[in-house]
Scaffold this motif. Structure first.
Motif, short mmCIF file in Angstrom:
data_model
loop_
_atom_site.label_atom_id
_atom_site.label_comp_id
_atom_site.label_asym_id
_atom_site.label_seq_id
_atom_site.Cartn_x
_atom_site.Cartn_y
_atom_site.Cartn_z
N ARG A 200 0.83 -1.00 0.10
CA ARG A 200 0.00 -0.16 -0.06
C ARG A 200 0.95 1.31 0.05
O ARG A 200 0.61 2.47 -0.72
N ALA A 218 -4.07 -2.79 -10.35
CA ALA A 218 -4.35 -1.49 -9.91
C ALA A 218 -3.46 -0.84 -9.17
O ALA A 218 -2.56 -1.44 -8.34
N GLU A 219 -3.67 0.61 -8.80
CA GLU A 219 -2.92 1.42 -7.78
C GLU A 219 -3.42 0.84 -6.50
O GLU A 219 -4.45 0.34 -6.12
N SER A 222 -6.86 1.98 -4.72
CA SER A 222 -7.85 1.49 -5.28
C SER A 222 -8.07 -0.09 -5.38
O SER A 222 -9.24 -0.64 -5.21
N THR A 226 -11.44 -0.91 -3.45
CA THR A 226 -12.50 -1.29 -4.22
C THR A 226 -12.09 -2.27 -5.12
O THR A 226 -11.90 -2.08 -6.42
N GLN A 228 -12.24 -5.25 -7.95
CA GLN A 228 -13.22 -5.34 -8.83
C GLN A 228 -13.71 -7.01 -8.89
O GLN A 228 -14.83 -7.10 -9.07
#
Ligand code: ADP
Ligand code: MG
Length: 240
Positions: A200, A218-219, A222, A226, A228
């Motif tokens: 992180r 992803a970063e 995110s 979140t 996906q």
């Protein structure tokens, strides 16, 4: 810096990597996470040709690695790797562990190699251990030396495969500190780890692998907040 296209790896009848497509930019820190057996180590090992890819392409700094005439030794000089088990040479003093590769592979003079090794030892706060043997060091110290030894080749990329997984908990921080510093100095890094705090904080991108595929990337902010894909959600619910 590294482009991976349709990378697969099969051991016997088992396809362990099922088509990996990703790229790693210069200066980027990519953290690879995922369950045990998902192919993370195999992916890293294919990047520096410790494993021969079954199919697909890897291009490193403009050089195709998957061609017949790849100079594997030249490649490995430019890609440092740090393993879970530190793999230091037990019969060599710390200083000689660090100088042996530059002297043997690059023809660096003894004086130059020692000067560089001492600068690296200073950076990781272990200059007083130059003449010690690996058996006289703690796990955290051994792993910091293993990082210094890889850096002595002045690589363009550093690959880390669970560098803190074999350490006692109180030694994890000192190794992550060295890696964080390296990232801050702009080193291109691919790091397989279960240290989600590190992912992180230091990762530019997190890649989640499962079943030999990249399921999601992803970063960190995110991906952690979140996710996906259901499999990413399930994995994160177990480790966060
Ligand atoms: P991870 O690092 O994510 O735990 P690995 O890349 O080590 O996963 O392993 C992925 C799968 O490939 C596992 O099922 C493992 O048993 C298999 N595997 C890895 N290396 C070999 C090998 N040299 N021969 C056969 N199977 C292997
Ligand atoms: Mg592994």
């Amino acid at each position: 810096m590294i482009n991976v296209m349709g990378l697969t790896k099969t051991f016997g009848k088992t396809q362990v990597l099922k088509g990996i497509d990703t790229s790693i930019a210069k200066g980027e820190v990519v953290v690879v996470i995922g369950p045990s057996g998902s192919g993370k180590s195999t992916f890293l090992r294919c990047l520096n040709l410790l494993e021969t890819p079954t199919s697909g392409e890897i291009v490193f700094d403009g050089l195709p690695l998957t061609g017949k005439k790849t100079d594997i030794n030249k490649l490995r000089e430019r890609m440092g790797m740090v393993f879970q088990q530190f793999n230091l040479f037990p019969h060599l003093r710390v200083i000689d562990n660090i100088t042996i590769a530059p002297k043997k592979l690059k023809g660096t003079t003894d004086a130059e190699a020692r000067a560089l090794a001492m600068r690296l030892l200073e950076r990781i706060g272990l200059q007083h251990k130059a003449d010690a043997y690996p058996s006289q060091l703690s796990g955290g110290q051994k792993q910091r030396i293993a990082i210094a030894r890889a850096l002595a080749m002045q690589p363009a990329v550093m690959l880390f495969d669970e560098p803190t997984s074999a350490l006692d908990p109180e030694m994890v921080g000192e190794v992550l500190d060295v890696m964080r510093e390296l990232a801050r100095e702009g080193m291109t890094m691919v790091v397989v780890t279960h240290e989600m705090g590190f992912a992180r904080e230091v990762g530019d991108r997190v890649v989640f692998m499962d079943g030999g595929r990249i399921v999601e990337e992803a970063e960190p902010a995110s991906l952690f907040a979140t996710p996906q894909h259901p499999r990413t959600k399930e994995f994160l619910s177990k480790v966060l």
